[in-house]
Write an enzyme that holds these catalytic residues in place. Structure first.
Site, PDB file in Angstrom:
ATOM      1  CG  HIS A 179      18.651 -51.062  -7.629  1.00  0.00           C
ATOM      2  ND1 HIS A 179      18.981 -49.747  -7.411  1.00  0.00           N
ATOM      3  CD2 HIS A 179      18.825 -51.271  -8.964  1.00  0.00           C
ATOM      4  CE1 HIS A 179      19.330 -49.188  -8.550  1.00  0.00           C
ATOM      5  NE2 HIS A 179      19.245 -50.084  -9.513  1.00  0.00           N
ATOM      6  CG  HIS A 219      25.523 -47.527 -11.632  1.00  0.00           C
ATOM      7  ND1 HIS A 219      25.689 -46.172 -11.853  1.00  0.00           N
ATOM      8  CD2 HIS A 219      24.246 -47.799 -11.970  1.00  0.00           C
ATOM      9  CE1 HIS A 219      24.551 -45.660 -12.294  1.00  0.00           C
ATOM     10  NE2 HIS A 219      23.654 -46.617 -12.371  1.00  0.00           N
TER      11      HIS A 219
HETATM   12  O1  G3P Z   1      17.918 -52.058 -14.011  1.00  0.00           O
HETATM   13  C1  G3P Z   1      17.633 -50.707 -14.013  1.00  0.00           C
HETATM   14  C2  G3P Z   1      18.038 -49.970 -12.814  1.00  0.00           C
HETATM   15  O2  G3P Z   1      19.216 -50.422 -12.259  1.00  0.00           O
HETATM   16  C3  G3P Z   1      18.069 -48.498 -13.088  1.00  0.00           C
HETATM   17  O3  G3P Z   1      19.242 -48.067 -13.639  1.00  0.00           O
HETATM   18  O4  G3P Z   1      21.073 -46.524 -13.244  1.00  0.00           O
HETATM   19  O5  G3P Z   1      20.218 -47.834 -11.336  1.00  0.00           O
HETATM   20  O6  G3P Z   1      21.480 -48.940 -13.163  1.00  0.00           O
HETATM   21  P1  G3P Z   1      20.568 -47.821 -12.789  1.00  0.00           P
HETATM   22 MG    MG Z   2      21.140 -51.086 -12.908  1.00  0.00          MG
END
Ligand code: G3P
Ligand code: MG
Length: 254
Positions: free
Chosen positions: A10, A52
């Site tokens: 992530h 982000h």
């Molecule tokens: O791809 C979705 C995940 O990244 C959740 O959202 O806010 O972490 O970008 P966020």
């Molecule tokens: Mg994301």
């Protein structure tokens, strides 16, 4: 159907590196990851950057919105110091630079289109058309392991990306699945649903899979929970704990 990797880092390196930076990608690589999720939005001059938050202050020192600055200014800004002194000097990446790094290292991409409020259509259109241009050869070869998956919480951004890049796969991001999700997914012609595992249960997972969609969850940081949702038929997930949940976790969990 899900033809993509099953465990994604992530924002590059999860919680082990400054998010959405090249250092994050290097960290993911060091932990064996060859698949990443990251966030893209537009600078003032409509050039996409990897960030982000739509504002400065948390990961990038300064104030104001990302769209108050041109990309040339943003790429000089520190995006690593908030994380650790060792990461000081890590800068905001251009989308094109980030993609090139991933391509050079064989990293598959889930590109989350993250429009600042009011910029949904433009962000979807620009990111869609640029991604299409960057992956012309891979799209022609039709290998899902080399073509990125575009996702967004914004249906407007997804619709614009679809118009700009009809041949790129899309996924609809939903924090919670409301009753209209199937209509929305059909209208946007997405291949997958990306949803918050915290609001998912087994019945819903089966409903999504039975409807023929790939099912991806964010952001799964507990190995026991990852095992549980994989048991429900979840195809893939992203994780912040790339030290606890490895790139082959899903295969090992079977
Ligand atoms: O791809 C979705 C995940 O990244 C959740 O959202 O806010 O972490 O970008 P966020
Ligand atoms: Mg994301």
């Amino acid at each position: 159907m899900w033809n993509y990797p099953t465990s994604l880092a992530h924002r590059g390196g999860g919680k082990l590196a400054p998010e959405n930076t090249i250092a994050g990608l290097r960290c993911g690589l060091a932990h064996g990851f060859r698949a990443v999720e990251f966030d893209v939005m537009l600078a003032r001059d409509s050039v996409p950057v990897v960030m982000h938050d739509p504002y400065l202050g948390r990961t990038v020192a300064g104030s104001g919105n990302v769209y108050n600055y041109d990309a040339a200014e943003l790429v000089t800004m520190d995006a690593g110091n908030w994380f650790s002194a060792e990461c000081r000097g890590e800068t905001v990446p251009l989308f094109t630079q980030f993609v090139q790094f991933c391509k050079d290292h064989g990293i598959w991409m889930n590109i989350e289109i993250k429009p600042a409020p009011g910029f949904e259509e433009e962000t979807g259109r620009v990111v869609g058309s640029l991604t299409r241009a960057l992956f012309g050869i891979e799209i022609a070869q039709d290998n899902p392991r080399q073509v990125p998956l575009l996702s967004s919480f914004s249906p407007v951004a997804l619709a614009a990306a679809r118009l700009a890049a009809p041949d790129l796969p899309r996924a609809l991001l939903l924090d919670r699945m409301d009753e209209g999700w199937q209509t929305q997914a059909r209208e946007l012609d997405v291949v997958a649903i990306h949803t918050n595992h915290k609001h998912l249960d087994e019945a819903l997972a089966h409903q999504i899979k039975d409807a023929g969609y790939g099912l991806f969850c964010y952001t799964v940081n507990d190995p026991a929970r990852a095992r549980e949702i994989l048991g429900w038929g979840v195809d893939a997930f992203c994780t912040d704990r790339i030290d606890l949940i490895g790139p082959d976790f899903a295969q090992a969990a079977i």
